[in-house]
Design a protein around this motif. Sequence first.
Motif, PDB file in Angstrom:
ATOM      1  N   VAL A  89       4.777  34.676  15.747  1.00  0.00           N
ATOM      2  CA  VAL A  89       4.304  33.968  14.711  1.00  0.00           C
ATOM      3  C   VAL A  89       2.619  33.747  14.852  1.00  0.00           C
ATOM      4  CG1 VAL A  89       4.204  31.421  14.016  1.00  0.00           C
ATOM      5  CG2 VAL A  89       6.474  32.547  14.592  1.00  0.00           C
ATOM      6  N   MET A  90       2.121  33.757  13.696  1.00  0.00           N
ATOM      7  CA  MET A  90       0.658  33.359  13.712  1.00  0.00           C
ATOM      8  C   MET A  90       0.286  32.417  13.065  1.00  0.00           C
ATOM      9  SD  MET A  90      -0.939  37.193  14.074  1.00  0.00           S
ATOM     10  CE  MET A  90      -2.737  36.767  14.060  1.00  0.00           C
ATOM     11  N   ILE A  91      -0.946  31.551  13.292  1.00  0.00           N
ATOM     12  CA  ILE A  91      -1.075  30.529  12.637  1.00  0.00           C
ATOM     13  C   ILE A  91      -2.620  30.714  12.182  1.00  0.00           C
ATOM     14  CG2 ILE A  91      -1.878  28.021  12.424  1.00  0.00           C
ATOM     15  CD1 ILE A  91       0.327  27.654  14.950  1.00  0.00           C
ATOM     16  N   MET A  92      -2.910  30.882  11.032  1.00  0.00           N
ATOM     17  CA  MET A  92      -4.302  31.372  10.288  1.00  0.00           C
ATOM     18  C   MET A  92      -4.636  30.480   9.252  1.00  0.00           C
ATOM     19  SD  MET A  92      -4.655  35.243   9.062  1.00  0.00           S
ATOM     20  CE  MET A  92      -3.528  35.786  10.258  1.00  0.00           C
ATOM     21  N   ASP A 143     -11.337  37.478   5.340  1.00  0.00           N
ATOM     22  CA  ASP A 143     -10.467  36.249   5.183  1.00  0.00           C
ATOM     23  C   ASP A 143      -8.935  36.134   5.664  1.00  0.00           C
ATOM     24  OD1 ASP A 143      -8.589  36.913   2.941  1.00  0.00           O
ATOM     25  OD2 ASP A 143     -10.321  36.933   1.435  1.00  0.00           O
ATOM     26  N   GLY A 144      -8.386  35.064   5.622  1.00  0.00           N
ATOM     27  CA  GLY A 144      -7.095  34.983   6.381  1.00  0.00           C
ATOM     28  C   GLY A 144      -5.824  35.944   5.342  1.00  0.00           C
ATOM     29  N   VAL A 145      -5.913  35.891   4.096  1.00  0.00           N
ATOM     30  CA  VAL A 145      -4.985  36.670   3.173  1.00  0.00           C
ATOM     31  C   VAL A 145      -5.082  38.085   3.786  1.00  0.00           C
ATOM     32  CG1 VAL A 145      -4.402  37.365   0.972  1.00  0.00           C
ATOM     33  CG2 VAL A 145      -5.069  35.005   1.555  1.00  0.00           C
ATOM     34  N   GLU A 146      -6.266  38.775   3.781  1.00  0.00           N
ATOM     35  CA  GLU A 146      -6.698  40.038   4.027  1.00  0.00           C
ATOM     36  C   GLU A 146      -6.205  40.152   5.265  1.00  0.00           C
ATOM     37  OE1 GLU A 146     -10.440  43.325   4.207  1.00  0.00           O
ATOM     38  OE2 GLU A 146     -10.573  41.418   3.379  1.00  0.00           O
ATOM     39  N   ALA A 147      -6.411  39.478   6.313  1.00  0.00           N
ATOM     40  CA  ALA A 147      -5.857  39.694   7.606  1.00  0.00           C
ATOM     41  C   ALA A 147      -4.561  39.668   7.791  1.00  0.00           C
ATOM     42  CB  ALA A 147      -6.604  38.377   8.477  1.00  0.00           C
ATOM     43  N   ALA A 148      -3.687  38.696   6.934  1.00  0.00           N
ATOM     44  CA  ALA A 148      -2.322  38.740   7.008  1.00  0.00           C
ATOM     45  C   ALA A 148      -1.779  40.070   6.302  1.00  0.00           C
ATOM     46  CB  ALA A 148      -1.907  37.402   6.177  1.00  0.00           C
ATOM     47  N   ARG A 149      -2.207  40.346   5.094  1.00  0.00           N
ATOM     48  CA  ARG A 149      -1.683  41.637   4.759  1.00  0.00           C
ATOM     49  C   ARG A 149      -1.741  42.798   5.759  1.00  0.00           C
ATOM     50  NH1 ARG A 149      -5.014  40.286  -0.473  1.00  0.00           N
ATOM     51  NH2 ARG A 149      -3.283  39.300  -1.903  1.00  0.00           N
ATOM     52  N   ILE A 172       3.907  34.569   9.276  1.00  0.00           N
ATOM     53  CA  ILE A 172       2.442  33.882   9.399  1.00  0.00           C
ATOM     54  C   ILE A 172       2.356  32.680   8.824  1.00  0.00           C
ATOM     55  CG2 ILE A 172      -0.023  34.375   8.639  1.00  0.00           C
ATOM     56  CD1 ILE A 172       0.468  37.223   8.955  1.00  0.00           C
ATOM     57  N   ILE A 173       1.929  31.473   9.398  1.00  0.00           N
ATOM     58  CA  ILE A 173       1.683  30.220   8.791  1.00  0.00           C
ATOM     59  C   ILE A 173       0.146  29.973   8.543  1.00  0.00           C
ATOM     60  CG2 ILE A 173       2.122  27.715   9.259  1.00  0.00           C
ATOM     61  CD1 ILE A 173       4.263  28.771  11.190  1.00  0.00           C
ATOM     62  N   PHE A 174       0.130  29.632   7.338  1.00  0.00           N
ATOM     63  CA  PHE A 174      -1.507  29.350   7.072  1.00  0.00           C
ATOM     64  C   PHE A 174      -1.619  27.605   7.019  1.00  0.00           C
ATOM     65  CE2 PHE A 174      -1.838  33.280   5.132  1.00  0.00           C
ATOM     66  CZ  PHE A 174      -3.200  33.694   5.000  1.00  0.00           C
ATOM     67  N   VAL A 175      -2.840  27.267   7.728  1.00  0.00           N
ATOM     68  CA  VAL A 175      -3.144  25.980   7.735  1.00  0.00           C
ATOM     69  C   VAL A 175      -4.412  26.060   7.094  1.00  0.00           C
ATOM     70  CG1 VAL A 175      -3.636  24.202   9.097  1.00  0.00           C
ATOM     71  CG2 VAL A 175      -1.672  25.871   9.756  1.00  0.00           C
ATOM     72  N   SER A 176      -4.504  25.461   6.064  1.00  0.00           N
ATOM     73  CA  SER A 176      -5.960  25.428   5.330  1.00  0.00           C
ATOM     74  C   SER A 176      -6.189  24.200   4.251  1.00  0.00           C
ATOM     75  CB  SER A 176      -6.224  26.883   4.370  1.00  0.00           C
ATOM     76  OG  SER A 176      -7.296  26.824   3.517  1.00  0.00           O
ATOM     77  N   ALA A 177      -7.305  23.873   4.134  1.00  0.00           N
ATOM     78  CA  ALA A 177      -7.776  22.863   3.079  1.00  0.00           C
ATOM     79  C   ALA A 177      -7.901  23.293   1.783  1.00  0.00           C
ATOM     80  CB  ALA A 177      -8.874  22.019   3.690  1.00  0.00           C
ATOM     81  N   ASP A 178      -7.883  24.498   1.486  1.00  0.00           N
ATOM     82  CA  ASP A 178      -8.211  25.337   0.375  1.00  0.00           C
ATOM     83  C   ASP A 178      -6.610  25.530  -0.279  1.00  0.00           C
ATOM     84  OD1 ASP A 178      -8.630  26.812  -1.752  1.00  0.00           O
ATOM     85  OD2 ASP A 178     -10.143  28.253  -0.827  1.00  0.00           O
ATOM     86  N   THR A 179      -6.410  24.570  -0.824  1.00  0.00           N
ATOM     87  CA  THR A 179      -4.869  24.410  -1.271  1.00  0.00           C
ATOM     88  C   THR A 179      -4.371  25.191  -2.470  1.00  0.00           C
ATOM     89  OG1 THR A 179      -5.306  22.723  -2.674  1.00  0.00           O
ATOM     90  CG2 THR A 179      -4.172  22.172  -0.652  1.00  0.00           C
TER      91      THR A 179
END
Length: 104
Positions: free
Chosen positions: A29-32, A40-46, A57-64
């Motif tokens: 599991v990764m928190i990103m 960015d997190g999406v490119e890293a996740a891909r 992969i769990i995203f934690v972001s203020a950018d909803t």
Amino acid sequence: MKGIPVTFIAYDGEEAVRKFRESSPRPQVMIMDYRMPIMDGVEAARTILSLEPDTKIIFVSADTGAREEAMKAGAAAFLEKPAGLKEIIDQVEKVMSQKSTIVK
């Protein structure tokens, strides 16, 4: 607190991918975050999911506004900042208990 080991901490998406590649064993599991320097997190996740499709992969972001893009990229969950430690741990436990839907 719950005996969940931390494999590494990265400060940008490129570093996250590099450390993921170098990890043995690789994290389950990764928190990103979405907004990270260099990559960015999406490119890293891909990239991470192309290397190890079973990684959660769990995203934690203020950018909803990034929720849909993160989920399309393969995120297991998206938490809105500010997320508390209990909420994050609960989500880690939840995604760890899910069976992979990837067919190899």
